[in-house]
Motif scaffolding. Sequence first.
Motif, PDB file in Angstrom:
ATOM      1  N   HIS A   1      38.923  45.792  13.224  1.00 20.83           N
ATOM      2  CA  HIS A   1      38.711  45.574  14.662  1.00 20.83           C
ATOM      3  C   HIS A   1      38.423  44.098  14.938  1.00 20.83           C
ATOM      4  CE1 HIS A   1      37.664  46.453  18.778  1.00 20.83           C
ATOM      5  NE2 HIS A   1      36.457  45.944  18.630  1.00 20.83           N
ATOM      6  N   LEU A   2      37.632  43.469  14.066  1.00 25.82           N
ATOM      7  CA  LEU A   2      37.310  42.051  14.224  1.00 25.82           C
ATOM      8  C   LEU A   2      38.577  41.198  14.134  1.00 25.82           C
ATOM      9  CD1 LEU A   2      35.256  39.731  14.432  1.00 25.82           C
ATOM     10  CD2 LEU A   2      34.981  39.876  11.938  1.00 25.82           C
TER      11      LEU A   2
ATOM     12  N   THR B   1      25.755  41.266   6.975  1.00 25.41           N
ATOM     13  CA  THR B   1      26.404  42.289   7.787  1.00 25.41           C
ATOM     14  C   THR B   1      25.743  42.431   9.144  1.00 25.41           C
ATOM     15  OG1 THR B   1      27.305  44.538   7.680  1.00 25.41           O
ATOM     16  CG2 THR B   1      24.990  44.263   7.093  1.00 25.41           C
ATOM     17  N   GLN B   2      26.376  43.235  10.006  1.00 20.21           N
ATOM     18  CA  GLN B   2      25.833  43.525  11.323  1.00 20.21           C
ATOM     19  C   GLN B   2      24.616  44.450  11.188  1.00 20.21           C
ATOM     20  OE1 GLN B   2      27.047  42.130  14.164  1.00 20.21           O
ATOM     21  NE2 GLN B   2      28.511  41.000  12.900  1.00 20.21           N
TER      22      GLN B   2
ATOM     23  N   PRO C   1      25.336  48.580  10.201  1.00 25.57           N
ATOM     24  CA  PRO C   1      25.542  48.947   8.796  1.00 25.57           C
ATOM     25  C   PRO C   1      24.301  48.703   7.934  1.00 25.57           C
ATOM     26  CG  PRO C   1      27.402  47.684   9.625  1.00 25.57           C
ATOM     27  CD  PRO C   1      26.335  47.605  10.656  1.00 25.57           C
TER      28      PRO C   1
ATOM     29  N   GLN D   1      40.555  41.588  17.299  1.00 23.70           N
ATOM     30  CA  GLN D   1      39.907  40.854  18.386  1.00 23.70           C
ATOM     31  C   GLN D   1      40.212  39.364  18.301  1.00 23.70           C
ATOM     32  OE1 GLN D   1      35.697  41.964  18.059  1.00 23.70           O
ATOM     33  NE2 GLN D   1      35.803  42.777  20.130  1.00 23.70           N
TER      34      GLN D   1
ATOM     35  N   ALA E   1      32.354  38.904   7.116  1.00 27.80           N
ATOM     36  CA  ALA E   1      32.539  40.362   7.016  1.00 27.80           C
ATOM     37  C   ALA E   1      33.114  40.752   5.662  1.00 27.80           C
ATOM     38  CB  ALA E   1      33.445  40.854   8.141  1.00 27.80           C
TER      39      ALA E   1
ATOM     40  N   GLU F   1      32.995  52.448   7.510  1.00 28.22           N
ATOM     41  CA  GLU F   1      32.566  51.816   8.753  1.00 28.22           C
ATOM     42  C   GLU F   1      32.780  50.309   8.689  1.00 28.22           C
ATOM     43  OE1 GLU F   1      31.068  51.578  12.592  1.00 28.22           O
ATOM     44  OE2 GLU F   1      31.554  53.371  11.420  1.00 28.22           O
ATOM     45  N   LEU F   2      32.471  49.717   7.541  1.00 30.47           N
ATOM     46  CA  LEU F   2      32.690  48.281   7.359  1.00 30.47           C
ATOM     47  C   LEU F   2      34.176  47.940   7.458  1.00 30.47           C
ATOM     48  CD1 LEU F   2      30.283  47.566   4.346  1.00 30.47           C
ATOM     49  CD2 LEU F   2      29.943  46.869   6.726  1.00 30.47           C
TER      50      LEU F   2
ATOM     51  N   SER G   1      36.496  49.626   9.079  1.00 28.09           N
ATOM     52  CA  SER G   1      36.922  49.781  10.470  1.00 28.09           C
ATOM     53  C   SER G   1      36.497  48.576  11.303  1.00 28.09           C
ATOM     54  CB  SER G   1      36.320  51.065  11.049  1.00 28.09           C
ATOM     55  OG  SER G   1      36.657  51.204  12.408  1.00 28.09           O
ATOM     56  N   GLU G   2      35.269  48.112  11.107  1.00 28.67           N
ATOM     57  CA  GLU G   2      34.764  46.949  11.847  1.00 28.67           C
ATOM     58  C   GLU G   2      35.556  45.693  11.481  1.00 28.67           C
ATOM     59  OE1 GLU G   2      30.600  46.470  11.318  1.00 28.67           O
ATOM     60  OE2 GLU G   2      30.063  48.257  12.467  1.00 28.67           O
TER      61      GLU G   2
END
Length: 430
Positions: free
Chosen positions: A280-281, A212-213, A216, A284, A156, A273-274, A276-277
């Motif tokens: 969050h990752l 990336t996911q 995005p 987690q 990421a 957005e990246l 924030s992800e």
Amino acid sequence: MILTTEDFLLAAKRAEISALKQLLVSSGLVTRVTDLIHELQRERGLSNIYLVSHGQRFASQRLDELNATEQAEHVFRAALSLLDLDGDSPASARLFSALAFVLHCLDELPALRVRVSEQLLTAAENTRLFNRIISGLLSVVFEAADIASDPDITRALVAMFNFVQGKEYSGQERAWGVIGFTAGEFTKKQQERIKTLQDAQHRCFDIFASLTQAVPADQWRQAESSEATIELNKLRNMIARFRRSDTLPTAISEVWYELSTHRIDQMQTIEKELASELLHLCQQKIAQAEKDLHLHHNHIRELTDIEELPLSSLSSLPNSVSESDKLTVTPGFNTKLASSISELVQRQAEHLERMSDELRQARQALDERKLIEKAKGLLMQNQGINEEEAYRQIRQAAMDNKKRIVEVASNIISVSEMLQLGSSKSDLLE
């Protein structure tokens, strides 16, 4: 006190949690860095228009942007207080060195702004000085990715680094485009520089898309196919086709700036957005690791409390197996605990091996960048050229020889080492 296998298993999991928490702090810092980069990019663009127009255009917008940049800098500096400055690894040392350079550059920023306000430097000089600050901030993102020990977080961070780097190349393209359009002409050197910046963007965004996911990546593809980007590409073609005999209306500079800014603002939306992800990752990963630690601890404690059932009297009777071949169990030895610990150790070893393999794959883009940066440095040192020219030569050599850029970079480093930095230009770029 004699330490046991169980002690080290639990200590390993606690160390993993501690490392993840540090990654969370580093990732939080990265989000502040990207916010500051964005404001500095805007300030650079507005300052260039202000300088090229001799203070006649975008004066008020520039002053508004100074306030926004100062606020972003304040938030960035506050985030630094969360870092663990006692980290003694080489990777931490590189991150701290990058931060020291950035703070030094930021301390010089007020003086640079005064020079811009008083028209004491050119737009090209202004661009170079802002590029220096932003380059330092990008190094912070790079070193944060280099520190990461979790493959998913590393992936990421590497994706984010390449996206932010591509965005910076876009900002530089905007800056040089403003200079050319405002002047009503583009020199051949400016055209080559802009083309090099466009190629560098493509490379960064390709790496980003591969790491990336899906969401995005889709957002980026949509941004690149937007009407504003299509119009921007028309102006890019105008720059590429420009000849000395052509004339360009200087008013196009504002159109170029607005279209470039719209594209960069779209990038910032994806950037947020990246970020924030990424956070969050990290959260987690920490939650899962803490859950695993709790489960490990409870499982070991439960098994320790279980008493082994006595051997059945039937098990002591001779059978087809000879007495010498029978499993001998030491009295008081908890075979269930031993078996469970063995399974935990095996799972932990497999977990670390899997993480190591995934981490190696995730770091590939970082390692390739290191090679390219080193090769650029060798060319700059040997030929007395700037970074953009060094990259252009490497890129051109890759095209001419049908090789990847990283392969050419590796060749440059190998030849340079063999010849002790005494190679000719043609030798280095073969």
